[in-house]
Design a protein around this motif. Structure first.
Motif, PDB file in Angstrom:
ATOM      1  N   THR A 234       8.352  16.622  30.952  1.00  0.00           N
ATOM      2  CA  THR A 234       7.976  15.881  29.599  1.00  0.00           C
ATOM      3  C   THR A 234       8.205  16.283  28.381  1.00  0.00           C
ATOM      4  O   THR A 234       7.892  16.074  27.046  1.00  0.00           O
ATOM      5  N   GLY A 235       9.124  16.899  28.705  1.00  0.00           N
ATOM      6  CA  GLY A 235       9.852  17.661  26.845  1.00  0.00           C
ATOM      7  C   GLY A 235      11.319  17.300  27.080  1.00  0.00           C
ATOM      8  O   GLY A 235      11.825  17.633  25.687  1.00  0.00           O
TER       9      GLY A 235
ATOM     10  N   ARG B 244       8.074  29.689  19.266  1.00  0.00           N
ATOM     11  CA  ARG B 244       6.939  28.942  19.528  1.00  0.00           C
ATOM     12  C   ARG B 244       5.404  29.771  20.718  1.00  0.00           C
ATOM     13  O   ARG B 244       3.814  29.543  20.174  1.00  0.00           O
ATOM     14  N   LEU B 245       5.848  30.551  21.079  1.00  0.00           N
ATOM     15  CA  LEU B 245       4.442  31.668  22.180  1.00  0.00           C
ATOM     16  C   LEU B 245       4.135  32.851  21.198  1.00  0.00           C
ATOM     17  O   LEU B 245       2.885  33.573  21.693  1.00  0.00           O
TER      18      LEU B 245
ATOM     19  N   ASP C 117       7.364  21.752  25.592  1.00  0.00           N
ATOM     20  CA  ASP C 117       7.375  22.852  24.685  1.00  0.00           C
ATOM     21  C   ASP C 117       8.936  23.115  24.311  1.00  0.00           C
ATOM     22  O   ASP C 117       9.701  23.429  23.660  1.00  0.00           O
ATOM     23  N   VAL C 118       9.215  24.468  25.214  1.00  0.00           N
ATOM     24  CA  VAL C 118      10.480  25.448  25.951  1.00  0.00           C
ATOM     25  C   VAL C 118      11.323  24.041  26.329  1.00  0.00           C
ATOM     26  O   VAL C 118      12.728  24.379  25.364  1.00  0.00           O
TER      27      VAL C 118
ATOM     28  N   THR D  43      14.722  23.893  24.007  1.00  0.00           N
ATOM     29  CA  THR D  43      15.919  23.756  24.866  1.00  0.00           C
ATOM     30  C   THR D  43      16.728  22.079  24.868  1.00  0.00           C
ATOM     31  O   THR D  43      18.040  22.628  24.123  1.00  0.00           O
ATOM     32  N   TRP D  44      16.027  21.947  25.019  1.00  0.00           N
ATOM     33  CA  TRP D  44      16.910  19.742  24.943  1.00  0.00           C
ATOM     34  C   TRP D  44      17.468  19.896  23.576  1.00  0.00           C
ATOM     35  O   TRP D  44      18.327  19.348  23.278  1.00  0.00           O
ATOM     36  N   ASP D  45      16.763  20.191  22.342  1.00  0.00           N
ATOM     37  CA  ASP D  45      16.684  19.947  21.203  1.00  0.00           C
ATOM     38  C   ASP D  45      18.293  20.817  20.958  1.00  0.00           C
ATOM     39  O   ASP D  45      19.553  20.668  19.993  1.00  0.00           O
TER      40      ASP D  45
END
Length: 724
Positions: free
Chosen positions: A244-245, A48-49, A298-299, A303-305
């Protein structure tokens, strides 16, 4: 522990994930140690980064297992308002110890003295995210309210008032206790003279993540104080980054921070129906504020996923483990034991309130140590099967001591729990939580006479050895548990993985005669190995079973006590062994359950026999390829190997080899090729200007031989910090 010296291992994670044009630090050469199980999450974050302008420091900690992800987590940035988190922690720590009253009030003022001179600076409502407090200048406000304003609305004025009360050095001392020295709290907010002098509050992702993890684990706070700190953080009003993620409504105890070019957020995520985790995102020089916030979003989503309730990387433990692990999370002893060692007074100050409030638990002095410290046994239960557990017969091996405190706290906190009532009716449990208090006092393996108490079973020349033998004769245990820490650099046989837990059912003689007691011990060790393996996947070993006629475990078996040795080794990025403390709790609860029910006698010894053996040990840290700068000498290119000698903290670290160490294997390696190693002046003064084996490793690794050149790494005992 039979032969190995207990050593703490430095924790290094670094990497590059930035499009910035600054010269990159040398890549870290990493020797695989413990499989984290989070490699896919790290890969996803890095992907992602990969093409995102700016610099980013990311840290994720799975609080259930201690697994971590670090992407540029050693990259130091301005802390902005994230520095308010350790201030909050220190405030509540001081309240817990009784030196501060949270409901005590102080006068609000807006003028403060700089830390660099006698000048003063003024805070104004226009430069603060929270203006209401300025209208109360001259009035008195409680520390509790200031703490809320500091976090919830990020009040700079509240922060400065609290720092003036607490003092920055005390905040730093607490950060040191919890492995949070990736953060630096030097001053209050808006101290312009200090800013001009380069004296800023800084952080890296690893340090901030460790602070949140310590809060979540209640390392240094009682449970009630810990819960209040979490509530304050969860009431945060700035929620446009990490939250928000996450799914709407997810509880997250977090703190943001921002200044020009900086946008940070980090906190503890509490998913419904799933253990918490920590995520920290630091950003510098992103394309714009919106882009930085999207990175954090997005991070958080990635991480949640991975770690949320349906996360692809959540550990799927059997129900029996999950149930006991949940008991630990609810009942482990909070607010103590943050440091590497456990000393006599610290232990009994923690246990005394637990024992005194319980109608089930009693304690008694069974002996005194060579230096006159009380050796005490703690007992509960009136059943017909006696069990004896002893810990810290080596003074520098405290992991199981902490776990015994957790077990006693569970018994005292939940006397009507079905487990506790079953144990109390079927077992009589006797614990000696600290057999060698003199060694514990100075964090050394041996007792005050220099004797290894675990080698005194045959002749009983030490008061500690006589105390344990007397306990065996008095309590007549059917089962015994010999609780230790082993060298955390011990491999799993010939693999690169390190042993997390080693088990042993010691034989009663050199022939390994299968006596009834030995048979019970083998079955119990097999049962415990099978039970715990899912928690330490691939890092479970069998300790050397060579009979030793001087060792207590072996002679306990010979005396008819079915004995199991439990050795705590190492876990990924967990030098304080917080996770292995939890694993010990699961082992001990499982053992008492099995003995009370007889379940282990339905187990064969096959699983135990198939467990891999402890292998060779590796080194802790290798600095490879650097050029050492010494006064009056031509700089020389050498490799330097560093190990910790015990759990005594930074002062127990030493250089163990210097020179061509190309074939040496280490848990962590810094590639210092092309860089220059500058030895601390104090170390050089003590060594006559030489670099020697046995010296304390305090180095600054710089770009050139010039002592004013840019710093790349700082090595200070077990603490290693990347500065670029």
């Amino acid at each position: 522990m039979r032969r190995l010296t207990f050593v703490l291992v430095p924790v290094l994670l670094a990497g590059a994930c930035s499009t910035a044009t600054r010269t990159a630090a040398p890549a870290r050469v990493h020797t695989p140690e413990l499989s984290t199980g989070l490699a896919p999450l790290e890969a996803a974050i890095r992907a992602r980064l990969a093409n995102e302008p700016g610099e980013f420091g990311i840290a994720v900690i799975d609080l259930e297992t201690g697994r971590r992800v670090g992407v540029n987590e050693e990259l130091v940035m301005h802390a902005a308002s994230t520095m308010k988190v350790p201030v909050l922690l220190e405030l509540y720590r001081r309240a817990a110890e009784g030196s501060i009253d949270l409901d005590g009030a102080m006068t609000v003022r807006t003028r403060f003295q700089s830390i660099v001179d006698t000048s003063h600076y003024e805070l104004s409502a226009g430069g603060d995210s929270e203006a209401d407090l300025y209208a109360r200048a001259g009035s008195r406000v409680t520390l509790r309210e200031l703490a809320r304003r500091m976090i919830v609305r990020s009040s700079n004025l509240a922060t400065n008032l609290l720092i003036d009360t607490l003092k920055a050095p005390t905040v730093m001392a607490t950060l040191s206790r919890i492995d949070g020295l990736g953060m630096t709290v030097r001053r209050g907010v808006e101290d312009s003279p200090a800013f001009a002098a380069g004296l800023n509050n800084t952080t890296n992702a690893r340090g901030l993540a460790n602070v949140f993890a310590s809060i979540a684990r209640c390392d240094i706070l009682p449970r009630t104080q810990c819960d209040e700190v979490v509530r304050v953080l969860a009431d945060q009003e700035f929620n446009d980054m990490l939250p928000t993620g996450m799914p709407t409504g997810t509880r997250i105890a977090h703190k943001t921070g921002w200044i020009t070019g900086i946008q940070h957020d980090g906190g503890i995520v509490f998913p419904d129906g799933s253990p918490p985790f920590v995520v920290v995102v630091l950003t510098r020089g992103a394309k714009d504020t919106t882009a930085a916030k999207i990175v954090a979003r997005d991070v958080a989503r990635l991480t949640w996923d991975a770690l949320g309730p349906a996360g692809s990387m959540r550990p799927h433990w059997p129900a029996a483990i999950r149930e006991i692990a949940d008991l630990y999370d609810r009942h482990h002893y909070a607010g103590t034991f943050p440091d590497a060692g456990v000393k006599h007074a610290e232990l009994w100050n923690a246990l005394r309130p637990v024992i005194d409030r319980s109608s089930l638990i009693e304690d008694q002095e069974i002996a005194t140590s060579a230096q006159g410290r009380s050796i005490r046994a703690v007992s509960f239960g009136t059943g017909t099967t006696p069990v004896l557990l002893w810990s810290q017969m080596h003074g520098d091996e405290p992991t199981a001591t902490r776990a015994l405190a957790d077990l006693l706290h569970f018994v005292a906190s939940a006397p009507d729990d079905r487990r506790v009532t079953t144990w109390a009716s079927k077992l009589s449990v006797h614990m000696i939580p600290m057999l060698n208090p003199d060694g514990a006092e100075v964090t050394q393996r041996r007792d005050a006479f220099g004797v290894d108490v675990n080698r005194d079973a045959r002749t009983l020349r030490t008061p500690e050895g006589r105390a344990l033998k007397s306990a065996q004769e008095r309590f007549r245990p059917v089962y015994g548990f010999n609780l230790h820490d082993q060298n955390p650099r011990t491999r799993v046989e010939r693999a690169e993985a390190l042993a997390a837990i080693a088990l042993l059912a010691p034989p009663p003689d050199s022939q390994g005669t299968l006596t009834p007691g030995y048979d019970r011990a083998l079955r119990l060790a097999s049962f415990l190995g099978r039970r715990i393996e899912p928690m330490v996947q691939g890092h479970l070993t069998r300790y050397d079973d060579t009979f030793n006629p001087r060792a207590f475990g072996d002679l306990m078996e010979a005396w008819g006590v079915s004995t199991v040795l439990i050795e705590s080794g190492a876990w990924h990025n967990d030098p304080a062994k917080s996770y292995l403390r939890k694993v010990n709790f699961v082992l001990l609860v499982s053992a008492l359950d099995a003995i009370a029910s007889g379940e282990h006698m339905r187990e064969s010894a096959e699983f135990y026999a198939r467990m891999p053996e402890n292998g060779l040990t590796i080194n802790g840290l290798l600095v490879r390829g650097g050029t050492v700068v010494l006064p009056g000498m031509t700089p020389a290119r050498v490799d330097i190997a560093i190990n910790e000698k015990s759990v005594g903290g930074t002062d127990a670290t030493e250089i163990v080899d210097i020179g061509d160490l190309d074939d040496l294997v280490a848990r962590d390696t810094i590639n210092a090729t092309g860089l220059f190693i500058h030895v601390d002046a104090g170390v050089l003064a003590a060594s006559g200007g030489l670099l020697r084996n046995g010296d304390f490793p305090r180095f600054t690794i710089r770009r050139t031989a010039d002592p004013a050149s840019a710093t790349v790494w700082i090595i200070d005992g077990i603490r290693v910090r990347r500065m670029e």
